[in-house]
Design an enzyme around this catalytic site. Structure first.
Site, PDB file in Angstrom:
ATOM      1  N   TYR A  26       1.003  -1.326  -0.223  1.00 26.40           N
ATOM      2  CA  TYR A  26       0.016   0.086  -0.281  1.00 26.40           C
ATOM      3  C   TYR A  26       1.012   1.281   0.465  1.00 26.40           C
ATOM      4  O   TYR A  26       0.079   2.302  -0.510  1.00 26.40           O
ATOM      5  CB  TYR A  26      -0.912   0.107   1.724  1.00 26.40           C
ATOM      6  CG  TYR A  26      -1.816  -1.035   0.808  1.00 26.40           C
ATOM      7  CD1 TYR A  26      -2.927  -1.183  -0.223  1.00 26.40           C
ATOM      8  CD2 TYR A  26      -2.110  -2.289   2.394  1.00 26.40           C
ATOM      9  CE1 TYR A  26      -3.574  -2.286   0.364  1.00 26.40           C
ATOM     10  CE2 TYR A  26      -2.528  -3.631   2.305  1.00 26.40           C
ATOM     11  CZ  TYR A  26      -3.401  -3.414   1.616  1.00 26.40           C
ATOM     12  OH  TYR A  26      -5.100  -4.356   1.153  1.00 26.40           O
ATOM     13  N   HIS A 104      -8.212   1.509  -6.228  1.00 32.38           N
ATOM     14  CA  HIS A 104      -7.482   0.837  -5.162  1.00 32.38           C
ATOM     15  C   HIS A 104      -5.920   1.354  -5.251  1.00 32.38           C
ATOM     16  O   HIS A 104      -5.712   1.121  -6.488  1.00 32.38           O
ATOM     17  CB  HIS A 104      -7.945  -0.739  -5.388  1.00 32.38           C
ATOM     18  CG  HIS A 104      -9.004  -1.035  -5.092  1.00 32.38           C
ATOM     19  ND1 HIS A 104      -9.578  -1.643  -3.860  1.00 32.38           N
ATOM     20  CD2 HIS A 104      -9.982  -1.407  -6.113  1.00 32.38           C
ATOM     21  CE1 HIS A 104     -11.202  -2.109  -3.682  1.00 32.38           C
ATOM     22  NE2 HIS A 104     -10.971  -1.768  -5.304  1.00 32.38           N
TER      23      HIS A 104
END
Length: 146
Positions: A26, A104
């Site tokens: 991430y 995302h």
């Protein structure tokens, strides 16, 4: 002077941990870092950015309803783990006229097979994924063109 159009940026579970949660997947940027860049770019595009995060599914649904009620230009939605499981969020997206862009940080299709099905994506106008924090910026650019 009329108010600027607003774009809601809704973030689901665990996104409050960005910057420390699995940075190899991430990244190291926090949600606040992303929010600051989105707000700056939003001003350049003549948009107000309203960024929110919750670990609770019902909040995301309420905010989708609110986006329609206030006449938001669009919603950028990173539903986190609810992406793959929430029929309720899927149905809320279909229930509102406000366009929703699924966002995302990672590419779900390059990860575990359970992440390959997106109930959110099946209801959203489009999906931008796999570009890290840039995914949000690309989605904001798309939303500005609605």
């Amino acid at each position: 002077m009329p108010e600027q159009p607003v774009v809601f940026v809704l973030n689901g579970p665990n996104l409050n941990l960005l910057g420390t949660r699995e940075p190899a997947i991430y990244g190291h940027e926090t949600l606040d870092d992303i929010a600051g860049r989105l707000e700056d770019r939003g001003r350049e595009l003549g948009l107000e950015v309203d960024l929110r995060q919750s670990n609770h599914e019902g909040h995301l649904i309420d905010w989708l309803h609110e986006a329609q009620a206030v006449g938001a230009k669009a919603v950028l939605l990173n539903a986190g783990g609810f992406t793959h499981t929430s029929v309720a969020i899927h149905d809320a997206i279909l229930a509102v006229a406000t366009p929703v862009i699924e966002v995302h940080l990672s590419n779900p299709h390059a990860r575990s097979s359970f992440r390959h099905v997106s109930l959110v994506g099946q209801a959203a106008k489009g999906t931008i994924a796999g570009f890290g924090a840039l995914s949000y910026m690309l989605a904001l650019e798309a939303a500005a063109r609605f």
